[in-house]
Write a protein that holds these residues in place. Structure first.
Motif, PDB file in Angstrom:
ATOM      1  N   UNK A  11       2.963  12.950   4.405  1.00 11.66           N
ATOM      2  CA  UNK A  11       4.151  12.526   3.325  1.00 11.66           C
ATOM      3  C   UNK A  11       4.562  10.953   4.021  1.00 11.66           C
ATOM      4  N   UNK A  12       4.429  10.926   5.267  1.00 12.39           N
ATOM      5  CA  UNK A  12       4.882   9.464   5.852  1.00 12.39           C
ATOM      6  C   UNK A  12       3.744   8.596   5.395  1.00 12.39           C
ATOM      7  N   UNK A  13       2.517   9.002   5.672  1.00  5.77           N
ATOM      8  CA  UNK A  13       1.399   7.934   5.470  1.00  5.77           C
ATOM      9  C   UNK A  13       1.468   7.619   3.827  1.00  5.77           C
ATOM     10  N   UNK A  14       1.570   8.644   2.912  1.00  4.36           N
ATOM     11  CA  UNK A  14       1.733   8.292   1.456  1.00  4.36           C
ATOM     12  C   UNK A  14       3.023   7.304   1.201  1.00  4.36           C
ATOM     13  N   UNK A  15       4.154   7.539   1.926  1.00  8.62           N
ATOM     14  CA  UNK A  15       5.314   6.667   1.500  1.00  8.62           C
ATOM     15  C   UNK A  15       4.804   5.229   1.972  1.00  8.62           C
ATOM     16  N   UNK A  16       4.201   4.996   3.216  1.00  9.88           N
ATOM     17  CA  UNK A  16       4.013   3.737   3.721  1.00  9.88           C
ATOM     18  C   UNK A  16       2.750   3.084   2.708  1.00  9.88           C
ATOM     19  N   UNK A  17       1.973   3.753   2.324  1.00  5.72           N
ATOM     20  CA  UNK A  17       0.689   3.281   1.475  1.00  5.72           C
ATOM     21  C   UNK A  17       1.208   3.279   0.054  1.00  5.72           C
ATOM     22  N   UNK A  18       2.321   3.599  -0.254  1.00  2.00           N
ATOM     23  CA  UNK A  18       2.966   3.682  -1.538  1.00  2.00           C
ATOM     24  C   UNK A  18       1.978   4.382  -2.592  1.00  2.00           C
ATOM     25  N   UNK A  19       1.609   5.333  -2.080  1.00  2.00           N
ATOM     26  CA  UNK A  19       0.868   6.477  -3.096  1.00  2.00           C
ATOM     27  C   UNK A  19       1.170   7.906  -2.944  1.00  2.00           C
ATOM     28  N   UNK A  20       0.662   8.664  -3.672  1.00  2.00           N
ATOM     29  CA  UNK A  20       0.960  10.027  -3.696  1.00  2.00           C
ATOM     30  C   UNK A  20       0.464  10.660  -2.719  1.00  2.00           C
ATOM     31  N   UNK A  21       1.034  11.937  -2.491  1.00  2.00           N
ATOM     32  CA  UNK A  21       0.430  12.809  -1.187  1.00  2.00           C
ATOM     33  C   UNK A  21      -0.942  13.081  -1.339  1.00  2.00           C
ATOM     34  N   UNK A  22      -1.220  13.461  -2.897  1.00  2.00           N
ATOM     35  CA  UNK A  22      -2.413  13.920  -3.469  1.00  2.00           C
ATOM     36  C   UNK A  22      -3.418  12.799  -3.023  1.00  2.00           C
ATOM     37  N   UNK A  23      -3.161  11.506  -3.199  1.00  2.00           N
ATOM     38  CA  UNK A  23      -4.011  10.496  -3.178  1.00  2.00           C
ATOM     39  C   UNK A  23      -4.415  10.355  -1.890  1.00  2.00           C
ATOM     40  N   UNK A  24      -3.470  10.427  -0.917  1.00  2.00           N
ATOM     41  CA  UNK A  24      -3.737  10.229   0.813  1.00  2.00           C
ATOM     42  C   UNK A  24      -4.826  11.468   1.114  1.00  2.00           C
ATOM     43  N   UNK A  41      -5.888   0.992   1.731  1.00  2.00           N
ATOM     44  CA  UNK A  41      -4.585   0.855   1.917  1.00  2.00           C
ATOM     45  C   UNK A  41      -4.020   2.268   2.777  1.00  2.00           C
ATOM     46  N   UNK A  42      -4.681   3.463   2.290  1.00  2.00           N
ATOM     47  CA  UNK A  42      -4.445   4.762   3.050  1.00  2.00           C
ATOM     48  C   UNK A  42      -4.778   4.464   4.362  1.00  2.00           C
ATOM     49  N   UNK A  43      -6.106   4.176   4.770  1.00  2.00           N
ATOM     50  CA  UNK A  43      -6.500   4.260   6.275  1.00  2.00           C
ATOM     51  C   UNK A  43      -5.583   3.175   7.048  1.00  2.00           C
ATOM     52  N   UNK A  44      -5.070   2.078   6.379  1.00  2.00           N
ATOM     53  CA  UNK A  44      -4.288   1.332   7.311  1.00  2.00           C
ATOM     54  C   UNK A  44      -3.073   1.821   7.450  1.00  2.00           C
ATOM     55  N   UNK A  45      -2.538   2.600   6.579  1.00  2.00           N
ATOM     56  CA  UNK A  45      -1.004   3.136   6.698  1.00  2.00           C
ATOM     57  C   UNK A  45      -1.190   4.273   7.819  1.00  2.00           C
ATOM     58  N   UNK A  46      -2.329   4.891   7.873  1.00  2.00           N
ATOM     59  CA  UNK A  46      -2.615   6.156   8.744  1.00  2.00           C
ATOM     60  C   UNK A  46      -2.639   5.362  10.261  1.00  2.00           C
ATOM     61  N   UNK A  47      -3.347   4.227  10.226  1.00  2.00           N
ATOM     62  CA  UNK A  47      -3.408   3.592  11.709  1.00  2.00           C
ATOM     63  C   UNK A  47      -2.352   3.235  12.112  1.00  2.00           C
TER      64      UNK A  47
END
Length: 336
Positions: A11-24, A41-47
């Protein structure tokens, strides 16, 4: 203090990437089902959050970007570096990772580093820039079934994007003839192996042909080979300008060698262009700084075109080969 990544959730990754949890989840587990931009964008947020998903998921996500190797003499030749810049510019925003391998010189064949690739890492495709190839190396590339495109070099067994160096040499010859010059010379980079035809030799062939077509000849005594070291090249140029029946026109196989001629002429108090016309090749920053007349290659465009052709081969494997010849043009400045 909490350890980096500890307690970070999807959920933290989704919030930072501004996408849904399902998209992550899709980006990590089924990366082919999201766009490259969203996946990045998701990978960058995860990193950034030090989020540690399951190894298999992150591996799947990162593997969707194709890994392309680009090898060439980038630290030795400004022209090769500009071609590389063209490759990198074309790769921006595309789902490709570009790995650069520098081969210090193109004056020998075959290149040791090139012979070891792609053992250096997983590659999905390879661009070979301004390097000669021998038959064992080409056979190895074929045996590996590795999509490969050549830039500024060619081989009948591989697709290529090359410059018409013969035409470039002819342009230099025609320009010097039009300037009313009478005694012609040439300065090129010496090669350590005669098993292949270098761009410098193709440029010389075109230059010589243009002179012959107009009833002139290139005196073998005024054809010199040197190294691409400014001081050594200047010494060779000085010797050329000290020759009996001094030339009044010199075509250099690249801009650095042309700069060496300009320096040697200055030392000998030979006026340019009044007493000596000089034409270089490449149209690098050196040529612009010296206001040097030169043959301009579409350097960056050749890198663009090489990457485009390679990605096409990677998407649709085929035994059909493609050979593209780009034409140079003359840029008239103050040395002719």
């Amino acid at each position: 203090m909490r350890e980096p990544g500890k307690g970070v959730t999807i959920r933290d990754v989704a919030a930072r990437a501004e996408v849904s949890v399902s998209t992550v989840s899709l980006a990590l587990n089924h990366p082919d089902r999201v766009s490259p931009a969203t996946r990045e964008r998701v990978l960058s947020a995860a990193d950034a959050l030090s989020f540690v998903p399951k190894e298999q998921a992150i591996a799947r996500a990162r593997r969707t970007a194709k890994r392309i190797g680009v090898i060439g003499p980038f630290s030795s030749y400004p022209a090769a570096m500009i071609r590389l810049a063209g490759v990198l510019a074309a790769a921006r925003g595309e789902p490709v990772d570009v790995v650069v391998f520098d081969e210090p010189s193109a004056a020998t064949s075959p290149a040791p580093l090139l012979a070891s690739l792609p053992r250096t890492g997983r590659l999905d495709g390879l661009l070979i820039v301004s390097l000669p190839l021998d038959e064992p190396l080409v056979d190895r590339l074929h045996s590996l079934d590795l999509p490969t495109v050549l830039v500024d070099t060619d081989h009948p067994g591989l697709s290529s994007v090359r410059i018409d160096d013969d035409a470039g040499g002819a342009l230099a010859g025609a320009h010097l003839l039009d300037g009313g010059r009478h005694r012609f010379a040439f300065l090129g980079e010496a090669q350590h192996n005669d098993a292949y035809t270098t761009p410098a030799r193709r440029r010389l062939d075109g230059y010589r042909r243009a002179l012959i077509e107009h009833g002139r000849a290139l005196d073998p005594a005024l054809t010199r080979w040197t190294t691409r070291d400014l001081d050594t090249a200047q010494a060779t140029a000085r010797d050329l300008l000290d020759a009996p029946h001094r030339p009044d026109a010199i075509f250099a196989a690249d801009d650095l060698l042309a700069a060496a001629i300009v320096r040697a002429a200055h030392d000998l108090a030979i006026a340019i262009p009044e007493d000596l016309a000089v034409v270089g090749y490449d149209d690098t920053e050196t040529a612009r700084a010296l206001s040097l007349t030169t043959i301009s290659q579409p350097l960056a465009h050749s890198g663009n075109e090489g990457l485009r052709l390679l990605r096409e081969q990677m998407r649709t494997p085929s035994d059909a080969l493609s050979s593209t010849a780009l034409r140079p043009h003359l840029v008239h400045r103050e040395t002719t």
